[in-house]
Write an enzyme that holds these catalytic residues in place. Structure first.
Site, mmCIF file in Angstrom:
data_model
loop_
_atom_site.group_PDB
_atom_site.id
_atom_site.type_symbol
_atom_site.label_atom_id
_atom_site.label_comp_id
_atom_site.label_asym_id
_atom_site.label_seq_id
_atom_site.Cartn_x
_atom_site.Cartn_y
_atom_site.Cartn_z
ATOM 1 N N SER A 118 44.878 32.147 41.572
ATOM 2 C CA SER A 118 45.111 33.563 41.294
ATOM 3 C C SER A 118 46.505 33.818 40.726
ATOM 4 C CB SER A 118 44.868 34.366 42.581
ATOM 5 O OG SER A 118 44.858 35.739 42.338
ATOM 6 N N ASP B 253 51.491 28.831 28.280
ATOM 7 C CA ASP B 253 51.050 29.383 26.992
ATOM 8 C C ASP B 253 52.208 29.825 26.106
ATOM 9 O OD1 ASP B 253 48.536 28.897 27.871
ATOM 10 O OD2 ASP B 253 47.798 30.951 27.720
ATOM 11 N N LYS C 189 40.818 30.739 39.633
ATOM 12 C CA LYS C 189 40.447 32.119 40.001
ATOM 13 C C LYS C 189 41.035 33.074 38.977
ATOM 14 C CE LYS C 189 40.881 35.691 43.564
ATOM 15 N NZ LYS C 189 41.531 36.699 42.716
#
Length: 522
Positions: free
Chosen positions: A297, A308, A322
């Site tokens: 999460s 990224d 998740k």
């Protein structure tokens, strides 16, 4: 007159017919609404029938809880119901504090045994010691009774500033004593530690993302920068998540202005993007994020944003997977439901939510067993990656969606193949309970030792490994420890250090020869 009377029935019938038509038009939406709410009415009436007519007494609250859980289990694995008793504890944990006496304890032979009073907490200030047994809180007997944990907590918690008279049995002096403690706000730290692991590398361990996590993180980061940290290691292993916005705030300290951190998409397709601001205090130093199969999460949001944006290196094993956002909604009785309201995506556009089948929550939760079996916890090449879920980072590196964050640098499990169950034993409370009972036999053997003297004393003996193996056998766990002696010894020594000295000394031992940190320091 007769002429009017002649047409009166016709006129009356016409009015009635018109009324029926108009009434039908007016009531039509209500009939539709009733059809939609029929199941709600049916559920309420069923509970009423059971309460009023069923042959035996039934706790209708338990029926409601069962029904709610059954409904939510058909949605997704993360939409859950939290009963009132659990919700109180959950709120305190996420809030980051509670009002109480400030002790770590566990039930040893039906008695509350103090593992360690919290540093600077009410209990420590009042003179409570490790090893003390709490027999009474005021006039309430706390030993020899199989009381649930929440009942025990309630006896020790209370209003801030209120007093509780504890009757203590102190084993070291074989005496009963009475100690009055004034309850106070006790912090529950979510950032376990921040320390320097060499002259220019700072380390911060985050256990969960609660209300105070960002403040604790920033305080630790400021301290590390002052100590000369130009490289930062953020440890998110075993971190199951928490508040998404706290992960975002931490990412903002590391990313440059206007870099995308995360975006969410709800059922209507509405997209909400969150960008970094220009206020970050660590936008240029090196960053490493440590993750494992239990990082989930909010942990994955932070790791995904770093990966990224090519801001740092992700080290470890594939994270949990998740990618669903929950909103917590409270009921009047203090219980709550966490309902999935959106999906979140990393800056490259990938969802890291692993696949799930509705209604098969147990299989989803125990996905790690599949990871053991397919070998991916030992070899990166065994991780299943879908080519159709290929994305690119800011600099064009290939990353994948569809099931967790795949690390840039893969580090296998430390335990040998076939010994995977040992991982869960070492991360459970069993090591702590074992160490407490060993200390309880003779605390004087460790009295007045410095941390350095303690390490010298403990490093020269493997006797505790053999004792721990016997302890596990007595609890019903057959686990051979001979194949992983160095790892087991490290965890036992670290737990001794924590109970005798504190968190800092625990991490000094647990991080020594840590395989992920070794990869970072290379």
């Amino acid at each position: 007159m007769k002429s009017k009377e002649k047409y009166l029935p016709i006129l009356l019938f016409s009015c009635i017919a018109l009324g029926i038509v108009i009434g039908g038009m007016i009531n039509f939406p209500n009939r539709t609404l009733s059809a939609k709410s029929a199941n709600k009415i049916k559920l309420n009436r069923l509970i009423d029938f059971i309460n009023e007519e069923y042959v035996d007494d039934v706790n209708s609250d338990s029926i409601v809880d069962l029904t709610v859980n059954s409904i939510l289990s058909k949605l997704d694995p993360h939409s859950i119901y939290i009963p009132t008793t659990e919700q109180i504890s959950e709120v305190e944990t996420m809030k980051g504090n509670f009002v109480g006496i400030g002790v770590n304890f566990y039930m040893h032979n039906d008695t509350i045994a103090v593992v360690k009073p919290l540093e600077d907490g009410p209990a420590e200030k009042a003179g409570i010691l490790s090893g003390d047994r709490i027999l009474y809180a005021d006039n309430s007997k706390l030993f020899g009774r199989k009381l649930p944990s929440d009942s025990l907590f309630n006896k020790l918690k209370g209003e801030e500033g209120s007093e509780v008279l504890l009757t203590i049995y102190r084993k070291s002096s074989n005496k009963k004593i009475k100690i009055t403690i004034t309850r106070a706000i006790v912090p529950i730290k979510s950032v376990a530690i921040s320390l320097m692991i060499n002259k220019n590398t700072g380390y911060i361990k985050i256990d969960r993302f609660g209300e105070q996590t960002y403040d604790e993180f920033r305080e630790g980061l400021v301290k590390l920068k002052k100590q000369g940290a130009t490289t930062l290691v953020i440890d998110l292993r075993e971190n199951g998540g928490g508040y998404l916005e706290k992960a975002v705030e931490i990412a903002d300290e590391l990313l440059k202005d206007k870099e995308l951190i995360v975006f969410t998409k709800n059922r209507k397709g509405n997209i909400n993007k969150t960008f970094a601001t220009e206020d970050g205090i660590f936008e240029t130093g090196k960053v490493y994020v440590l993750i494992d199969e239990n990082s989930a999460s909010a942990s994955e949001i932070l790791a995904g944003a770093i990966q990224d944006n090519d801001r740092g290196t992700i080290v470890g094993r594939r994270s949990f997977g998740k990618g669903l956002v929950q909103r917590e909604m409270d009921f009047e009785d203090g219980s709550a439901v966490r309902l999935t309201t959106a999906r979140y995506y990393t800056p490259s556009g990938r969802s890291i939510q692993k696949p799930y089948i509705k209604g098969e929550g147990e299989k989803y939760t125990h996905d790690f067993e599949n990871r053991f079996e397919n070998g991916e916890l030992y070899e990166k090449g065994k991780i299943t990656i879908a080519d159709s879920l290929k994305f690119k980072t800011k600099k064009g590196r290939i990353v994948y969606g569809g099931g967790g964050i795949v690390p840039d640098v893969f580090i296998p499990l430390e335990v040998k193949k076939g010994e995977e169950s040992l991982v869960y034993i070492l991360n459970s409370g069993l090591v702590g309970h074992f160490v407490f009972e060993e200390l309880d036999k003779n605390r004087n053997a460790f009295k007045n030792l410095t941390f350095q003297q303690f390490q010298t004393k403990m490093q020269n003996s493997d006797s505790y490994i053999n004792s721990f193996e016997k302890y596990l056998t007595n609890t019903g766990l057959e686990q051979k420890l001979t194949n992983d002696k160095p790892l087991v010894k490290k965890y036992i020594l670290a737990e001794f250090a924590q109970q005798l000295f504190g968190e800092s000394q625990y991490y000094q031992i647990i991080l020594k020869d840590d395989t992920m940190l070794k990869a970072v320091l290379k």
